[in-house]
Design a protein around this motif. Sequence first.
Motif, PDB file in Angstrom:
ATOM      1  N   GLU A  19       0.835  -1.200   0.000  1.00 16.13           N
ATOM      2  CA  GLU A  19       0.000   0.000   0.000  1.00 16.13           C
ATOM      3  C   GLU A  19       0.870   1.250   0.000  1.00 16.13           C
ATOM      4  OE1 GLU A  19      -3.336  -0.117   2.996  1.00 16.13           O
ATOM      5  OE2 GLU A  19      -2.280  -1.943   3.601  1.00 16.13           O
ATOM      6  N   LEU A  20       0.253   2.367  -0.370  1.00 16.41           N
ATOM      7  CA  LEU A  20       0.885   3.669  -0.227  1.00 16.41           C
ATOM      8  C   LEU A  20      -0.169   4.762  -0.215  1.00 16.41           C
ATOM      9  CD1 LEU A  20       3.490   5.348  -0.028  1.00 16.41           C
ATOM     10  CD2 LEU A  20       3.475   5.506  -2.535  1.00 16.41           C
ATOM     11  N   ASP A  21      -0.096   5.601   0.799  1.00 15.16           N
ATOM     12  CA  ASP A  21      -0.903   6.822   0.899  1.00 15.16           C
ATOM     13  C   ASP A  21      -2.403   6.576   0.780  1.00 15.16           C
ATOM     14  OD1 ASP A  21       1.381   8.243   1.294  1.00 15.16           O
ATOM     15  OD2 ASP A  21       1.389   9.247  -0.653  1.00 15.16           O
ATOM     16  N   ASN A  22      -2.869   5.508   1.404  1.00 14.39           N
ATOM     17  CA  ASN A  22      -4.313   5.312   1.487  1.00 14.39           C
ATOM     18  C   ASN A  22      -4.874   6.170   2.607  1.00 14.39           C
ATOM     19  OD1 ASN A  22      -4.367   3.440  -0.621  1.00 14.39           O
ATOM     20  ND2 ASN A  22      -3.789   1.776   0.753  1.00 14.39           N
ATOM     21  N   ARG A  32       7.343   2.413  -2.138  1.00 11.48           N
ATOM     22  CA  ARG A  32       8.210   3.575  -1.988  1.00 11.48           C
ATOM     23  C   ARG A  32       7.707   4.762  -2.799  1.00 11.48           C
ATOM     24  NH1 ARG A  32      14.005   0.457  -2.725  1.00 11.48           N
ATOM     25  NH2 ARG A  32      13.942  -0.726  -0.768  1.00 11.48           N
ATOM     26  N   SER A  33       7.011   4.470  -3.892  1.00  9.79           N
ATOM     27  CA  SER A  33       6.459   5.530  -4.734  1.00  9.79           C
ATOM     28  C   SER A  33       5.264   4.967  -5.485  1.00  9.79           C
ATOM     29  CB  SER A  33       7.512   6.054  -5.720  1.00  9.79           C
ATOM     30  OG  SER A  33       7.975   5.020  -6.562  1.00  9.79           O
ATOM     31  N   TYR A  34       4.492   5.859  -6.065  1.00 15.78           N
ATOM     32  CA  TYR A  34       3.303   5.419  -6.785  1.00 15.78           C
ATOM     33  C   TYR A  34       3.684   4.574  -7.996  1.00 15.78           C
ATOM     34  CZ  TYR A  34       1.105   9.105  -4.027  1.00 15.78           C
ATOM     35  OH  TYR A  34       0.669   9.881  -2.995  1.00 15.78           O
ATOM     36  N   VAL A  35       2.923   3.536  -8.229  1.00 19.74           N
ATOM     37  CA  VAL A  35       3.134   2.670  -9.378  1.00 19.74           C
ATOM     38  C   VAL A  35       2.348   3.239 -10.557  1.00 19.74           C
ATOM     39  CG1 VAL A  35       2.844   0.337 -10.300  1.00 19.74           C
ATOM     40  CG2 VAL A  35       3.469   0.661  -7.888  1.00 19.74           C
ATOM     41  N   PRO A  36       3.015   3.577 -11.667  1.00 24.75           N
ATOM     42  CA  PRO A  36       2.304   4.129 -12.827  1.00 24.75           C
ATOM     43  C   PRO A  36       1.603   3.030 -13.626  1.00 24.75           C
ATOM     44  CG  PRO A  36       4.641   3.980 -13.301  1.00 24.75           C
ATOM     45  CD  PRO A  36       4.472   3.557 -11.866  1.00 24.75           C
ATOM     46  N   PHE A  37       0.650   3.453 -14.428  1.00 20.03           N
ATOM     47  CA  PHE A  37      -0.116   2.485 -15.222  1.00 20.03           C
ATOM     48  C   PHE A  37       0.779   1.637 -16.127  1.00 20.03           C
ATOM     49  CE2 PHE A  37      -4.146   5.368 -15.269  1.00 20.03           C
ATOM     50  CZ  PHE A  37      -4.330   5.109 -13.930  1.00 20.03           C
ATOM     51  N   GLU A  38       1.824   2.258 -16.706  1.00 19.27           N
ATOM     52  CA  GLU A  38       2.636   1.513 -17.665  1.00 19.27           C
ATOM     53  C   GLU A  38       3.383   0.348 -17.024  1.00 19.27           C
ATOM     54  OE1 GLU A  38       4.783   5.598 -17.276  1.00 19.27           O
ATOM     55  OE2 GLU A  38       2.715   4.861 -17.298  1.00 19.27           O
ATOM     56  N   THR A  39       3.635   0.403 -15.715  1.00 18.62           N
ATOM     57  CA  THR A  39       4.264  -0.724 -15.048  1.00 18.62           C
ATOM     58  C   THR A  39       3.367  -1.951 -15.093  1.00 18.62           C
ATOM     59  OG1 THR A  39       5.512   0.727 -13.568  1.00 18.62           O
ATOM     60  CG2 THR A  39       5.191  -1.543 -12.837  1.00 18.62           C
ATOM     61  N   VAL A  40       2.069  -1.725 -15.049  1.00 15.53           N
ATOM     62  CA  VAL A  40       1.098  -2.819 -15.049  1.00 15.53           C
ATOM     63  C   VAL A  40       0.668  -3.174 -16.472  1.00 15.53           C
ATOM     64  CG1 VAL A  40      -1.119  -3.610 -14.126  1.00 15.53           C
ATOM     65  CG2 VAL A  40       0.273  -1.978 -12.824  1.00 15.53           C
ATOM     66  N   LEU A  41       0.346  -2.164 -17.269  1.00 15.16           N
ATOM     67  CA  LEU A  41      -0.286  -2.372 -18.569  1.00 15.16           C
ATOM     68  C   LEU A  41       0.694  -2.420 -19.733  1.00 15.16           C
ATOM     69  CD1 LEU A  41      -3.271   0.118 -18.112  1.00 15.16           C
ATOM     70  CD2 LEU A  41      -3.249  -2.344 -17.644  1.00 15.16           C
ATOM     71  N   GLY A  42       1.923  -1.945 -19.519  1.00 15.74           N
ATOM     72  CA  GLY A  42       2.901  -1.868 -20.583  1.00 15.74           C
ATOM     73  C   GLY A  42       2.960  -0.479 -21.184  1.00 15.74           C
ATOM     74  N   PRO A  43       4.054  -0.157 -21.897  1.00 20.40           N
ATOM     75  CA  PRO A  43       4.277   1.213 -22.381  1.00 20.40           C
ATOM     76  C   PRO A  43       3.300   1.676 -23.445  1.00 20.40           C
ATOM     77  CG  PRO A  43       5.931  -0.296 -23.257  1.00 20.40           C
ATOM     78  CD  PRO A  43       5.164  -1.060 -22.222  1.00 20.40           C
ATOM     79  N   SER A  44       2.604   0.759 -24.103  1.00 21.30           N
ATOM     80  CA  SER A  44       1.693   1.154 -25.191  1.00 21.30           C
ATOM     81  C   SER A  44       0.238   1.232 -24.744  1.00 21.30           C
ATOM     82  CB  SER A  44       1.817   0.169 -26.356  1.00 21.30           C
ATOM     83  OG  SER A  44       1.432  -1.138 -25.957  1.00 21.30           O
TER      84      SER A  44
END
Length: 331
Positions: free
Chosen positions: A287-290, A307-319
């Motif tokens: 978790e982070l910042d709930n 440690r930091s927010y997970v961006p969408f591209e980490t999950v969904l891929g760069p495209s």
Amino acid sequence: MKVPGISLLVFLACTASISALSTLPSGTLVVSKSPSPGQYESIMKAVKALSTTSTAKQTIYIKKGEYKEQVVIPLLRSPLSIYGETSTPLTYKGNTVNIKHSAGQSDGFNNDQTGTLRVLTPNFSLYNVNVYNQKGKGTQAVALSAQKENQGYYGVSIIGYQDTLLAQKGAQFYAKSYIEGAVDFMFGDARAVFYDCDIGVSAGGGYVLANGRNTSDLTSLFLVDKCRIHAAEKHSVEEKTVYLGRPWGTHSTALVQRTDLGKIINPKGWSEWSKTDQHTDNAILAELDNTGEGASGERASFAKKLRSYVPFETVLGPSYRDWVDSAYVAS
């Protein structure tokens, strides 16, 4: 706490009656409870009229009504978008299309086969449709079975009890939607983002997320971002009786960030899979910042902090921007 073997660790520590479409594209198949000539009286009749060989995008528009049927979207060569009639395209709250079906594993089906809506094709989008599995308590009963990659669900409601949403394969995106259940009701092996969704819990003693990753490579991951997890409306859920999730797979990965957690959430946050088969050694449940009453308390010993927010591209891929509808993502 450091956990070896995964790159993800860098993040650890309108009008009165409209749709999301402004106009219907040429060739749109229309479904209506009172069909005009050339329209379809059931969703499955429209689905069966789709081309399975064309590569040009296809569209189905569903008019207001209750459709009591199981809908199976077969493998197509083209992208497909389905739109429900609504007064509020950017949220589920004005939806007028309801798909209802009742089937569970107790009827002799596997999880996917119980689904009210089974989506077996990639490059699929669903807008402003409510999907119910009405089987109820006592058996696994899927409302939505999302079986392929590059699927987006926008302003939808997905409602069941146990195993409501099976997010099974590839990159999937759920935005500004409502998901309801009580036991492991967001589960599967997909790489899925749940963004700005309302997640309603209808009974205590259960678990929201159950990610099924069983390998060390990042083939499956759930990210809940800027959502709200509370007791479902008109349901009484005892305080501190619900867990954010438990590790269905041996390497289960579920992340919850910037999300409002109601008082129904247990202070431990996360649970082992079972007393005899815990699945916690390689799980990443973080978790982070709930915020909210459920965000406080001493978390389980195996829980982690991003440690930091997970961006969408980490999950969904760069495209992911090529197929995710940007209208449902904050700039």
